[in-house]
Design an enzyme around this catalytic site. Structure first.
Site, PDB file in Angstrom:
ATOM      1  N   THR A  12       0.541  -1.554   0.031  1.00 11.03           N
ATOM      2  CA  THR A  12       0.180   0.058   0.175  1.00 11.03           C
ATOM      3  C   THR A  12       1.012   1.495  -0.264  1.00 11.03           C
ATOM      4  OG1 THR A  12      -0.186  -0.335   2.704  1.00 11.03           O
ATOM      5  CG2 THR A  12      -1.911  -1.120   1.176  1.00 11.03           C
ATOM      6  N   GLY A  14       5.574   3.088  -0.959  1.00 10.06           N
ATOM      7  CA  GLY A  14       6.692   2.632  -0.455  1.00 10.06           C
ATOM      8  C   GLY A  14       7.097   1.975  -1.186  1.00 10.06           C
ATOM      9  N   TYR A 152      15.078  -0.999  15.408  1.00 10.22           N
ATOM     10  CA  TYR A 152      14.984  -1.001  14.356  1.00 10.22           C
ATOM     11  C   TYR A 152      15.864  -2.036  14.015  1.00 10.22           C
ATOM     12  CZ  TYR A 152      13.972  -0.187   9.452  1.00 10.22           C
ATOM     13  OH  TYR A 152      14.390  -0.130   7.987  1.00 10.22           O
ATOM     14  N   PHE A 189       8.375   5.581   5.221  1.00 12.57           N
ATOM     15  CA  PHE A 189       8.847   4.621   6.427  1.00 12.57           C
ATOM     16  C   PHE A 189      10.072   6.852   7.341  1.00 12.57           C
ATOM     17  CE2 PHE A 189      12.743   4.667   8.198  1.00 12.57           C
ATOM     18  CZ  PHE A 189      12.875   3.354   8.808  1.00 12.57           C
TER      19      PHE A 189
HETATM   20  P1  NDP Z   1       6.255   2.961   4.317  1.00 11.26           P
HETATM   21  O1  NDP Z   1       5.827   3.197   5.149  1.00 11.26           O
HETATM   22  O2  NDP Z   1       6.188   3.347   2.675  1.00 11.26           O
HETATM   23  O3  NDP Z   1       5.508   1.402   3.816  1.00 11.26           O
HETATM   24  C1  NDP Z   1       5.987   0.208   4.342  1.00 11.26           C
HETATM   25  C2  NDP Z   1       4.532  -0.751   3.838  1.00 11.26           C
HETATM   26  O4  NDP Z   1       4.392  -1.713   5.310  1.00 11.26           O
HETATM   27  C3  NDP Z   1       3.065   0.025   4.015  1.00 11.26           C
HETATM   28  O5  NDP Z   1       2.816  -0.894   2.728  1.00 11.26           O
HETATM   29  C4  NDP Z   1       2.180  -0.238   5.159  1.00 11.26           C
HETATM   30  O6  NDP Z   1       1.253  -0.657   5.115  1.00 11.26           O
HETATM   31  C5  NDP Z   1       2.841  -1.928   4.989  1.00 11.26           C
HETATM   32  N1  NDP Z   1       2.539  -2.674   7.046  1.00 11.26           N
HETATM   33  C6  NDP Z   1       2.957  -1.924   7.851  1.00 11.26           C
HETATM   34  N2  NDP Z   1       3.186  -2.143   9.037  1.00 11.26           N
HETATM   35  C7  NDP Z   1       2.096  -3.341   9.029  1.00 11.26           C
HETATM   36  C8  NDP Z   1       1.878  -4.226   9.153  1.00 11.26           C
HETATM   37  N3  NDP Z   1       1.757  -4.180  11.037  1.00 11.26           N
HETATM   38  N4  NDP Z   1       0.623  -5.252   8.682  1.00 11.26           N
HETATM   39  C9  NDP Z   1       0.621  -4.959   6.864  1.00 11.26           C
HETATM   40  N5  NDP Z   1       1.532  -4.329   6.294  1.00 11.26           N
HETATM   41  C10 NDP Z   1       2.054  -3.242   7.133  1.00 11.26           C
HETATM   42  O7  NDP Z   1       7.687   2.523   4.305  1.00 11.26           O
HETATM   43  P2  NDP Z   1       9.327   1.678   3.239  1.00 11.26           P
HETATM   44  O8  NDP Z   1       7.958   1.490   1.503  1.00 11.26           O
HETATM   45  O9  NDP Z   1      10.341   2.126   3.051  1.00 11.26           O
HETATM   46  O10 NDP Z   1       9.184   0.044   3.463  1.00 11.26           O
HETATM   47  C11 NDP Z   1       9.626  -0.754   3.239  1.00 11.26           C
HETATM   48  C12 NDP Z   1      10.250  -1.655   3.553  1.00 11.26           C
HETATM   49  O11 NDP Z   1      11.493  -1.250   3.620  1.00 11.26           O
HETATM   50  C13 NDP Z   1      10.935  -1.741   5.231  1.00 11.26           C
HETATM   51  O12 NDP Z   1      10.700  -3.117   5.468  1.00 11.26           O
HETATM   52  C14 NDP Z   1      11.649  -1.012   5.907  1.00 11.26           C
HETATM   53  O13 NDP Z   1      12.241  -1.525   7.118  1.00 11.26           O
HETATM   54  C15 NDP Z   1      12.169  -0.931   4.334  1.00 11.26           C
HETATM   55  N6  NDP Z   1      13.382  -0.514   4.133  1.00 11.26           N
HETATM   56  C16 NDP Z   1      12.957   0.933   4.285  1.00 11.26           C
HETATM   57  C17 NDP Z   1      13.801   1.580   3.720  1.00 11.26           C
HETATM   58  C18 NDP Z   1      13.684   3.810   3.549  1.00 11.26           C
HETATM   59  O14 NDP Z   1      15.066   3.807   3.863  1.00 11.26           O
HETATM   60  N7  NDP Z   1      12.873   3.477   3.514  1.00 11.26           N
HETATM   61  C19 NDP Z   1      15.796   1.693   3.601  1.00 11.26           C
HETATM   62  C20 NDP Z   1      16.017   0.014   3.931  1.00 11.26           C
HETATM   63  C21 NDP Z   1      14.968  -0.781   3.908  1.00 11.26           C
HETATM   64  P3  NDP Z   1      -0.173  -0.313   5.961  1.00 11.26           P
HETATM   65  O15 NDP Z   1       0.031   0.817   6.661  1.00 11.26           O
HETATM   66  O16 NDP Z   1      -1.492  -0.405   4.878  1.00 11.26           O
HETATM   67  O17 NDP Z   1      -1.033  -1.926   6.780  1.00 11.26           O
HETATM   68  C1  8X3 Z   2      15.785   2.744   6.292  1.00  7.68           C
HETATM   69  C2  8X3 Z   2      16.763   2.964   6.174  1.00  7.68           C
HETATM   70  O1  8X3 Z   2      18.683   4.089   7.627  1.00  7.68           O
HETATM   71  O2  8X3 Z   2      16.470   4.811   8.461  1.00  7.68           O
HETATM   72  O3  8X3 Z   2      16.075   1.015   6.814  1.00  7.68           O
HETATM   73  O4  8X3 Z   2      17.424   2.866   9.270  1.00  7.68           O
HETATM   74  S1  8X3 Z   2      17.624   3.912   8.001  1.00  7.68           S
END
Ligand code: NDP
Ligand code: 8X3
Length: 251
Positions: A12, A14, A152, A189
């Protein structure tokens, strides 16, 4: 990649949403998961133009709901070829003594236990069909620890260990397992991490060009389109301006 089905958690927003769009445009059938029903409905409407789409609305923290959701898949979506364990977030950013225990629970329950529940629900069929591809979304936070990143980082180190464990235990079963570790990607995020404080969230990505969710979607696509004998086991990607979790060339 025609006739393949991908199960994407966290579709949903990112990285998950960008991946869902890219996969759909390439004709992959997609099962899109998340808690925000309105966004799932919109994705269903928008992406049905390209491929078959099925949505599942559940919280990955809730074990019974995870298993029920996977069990509820209709026949035409029941053979899952690709699982993208992407759902997750950081909650809060505090020193270890000041951390909020609810934030700790959320990160460990979602990023670690939720990923395990979804994998456990999907794996038996992959083992039975002797094929599948699991891509775990880790982080540079799973490779190093930074100030106030404590829990985290622990959750993402756990993803790294689970990824290795999965690859070891599934060896010989025809299932590819790999982790993709992004550095800073501009998504929702930081807004989630800072509990809706959008000014604070925006600041994280100011003064440099961070990765975009589409950059990670491209890499995921590359990973799933390798020849059948090639498994990308562990891939770390940062933007040009990032050298480590704490070294970012900001103007
Ligand atoms: P977003 O916040 O944009 O997306 C997070 C997604 O996870 C949403 O679709 C949300 O959907 C879903 N989610 C969160 N909690 C739940 C839950 N309890 N049940 C079901 N779905 C859930 O973040 P990102 O796209 O950045 O993050 C995606 C992944 O990438 C994560 O694992 C994050 O740790 C990882 N990541 C992100 C980085 C960054 O800098 N952005 C860097 C490295 C890794 P909804 O709220 O609709 O449930
Ligand atoms: C997300 C990247 O640097 O915020 O996993 O931990 S950072």
């Amino acid at each position: 990649m025609q006739n393949k089905t991908a199960f994407i958690t966290g579709a949903t927003s990112g990285i998950g949403m960008a991946t869902a769009k890219l996969f759909a445009k390439n004709g992959v059938k997609v099962i899109l998961c998340g808690r925000r029903e309105d966004r799932l409905k919109k994705l269903l409407k928008d992406l049905s133009e390209f491929t078959e789409v099925y949505t599942l609305n559940f919280d990955i923290r809730k074990k019974e709901d995870v298993f029920m959701a996977v069990k509820s898949l209709p026949e035409q979506f029941s053979k899952i070829d690709i699982l993208i364990n992407n759902a997750g977030n950081a909650h809060g950013m505090d020193t270890i003594d000041e951390g909020n225990t609810e934030d700790w629970d959320a990160m460990l329950d979602i990023n670690v236990k939720g990923l395990l529940y979804v994998s456990k629900a999907i794996l038996p069929k992959m083992i039975e069909q002797k094929s599948g591809h699991i891509i775990n979304i880790g982080s540079t936070a799973g490779k190093e620890v930074y100030p106030k990143g404590n829990v985290y980082c622990a959750s993402k180190h756990a993803v790294d260990a689970i990824n290795q464990g999965m690859r070891i235990d599934l060896n010989g079963k025809g299932i590819k397992v790999g982790v993709i570790n992004p550095g800073m990607v501009e998504t929702e995020f930081s807004e989630v991490r800072f509990k809706g404080d959008s000014k604070k969230a925006e600041k994280v990505y100011q003064g440099f060009t961070p990765l975009k969710p589409e950059d990670i979607a491209d890499i995921i696509w590359f990973t799933v389109t390798r020849p059948s004998h090639v498994n990308i086991a562990d891939l770390t990607v940062m933007c040009l301006d990032q050298a480590s979790s704490t070294i970012v060339n900001k103007k």
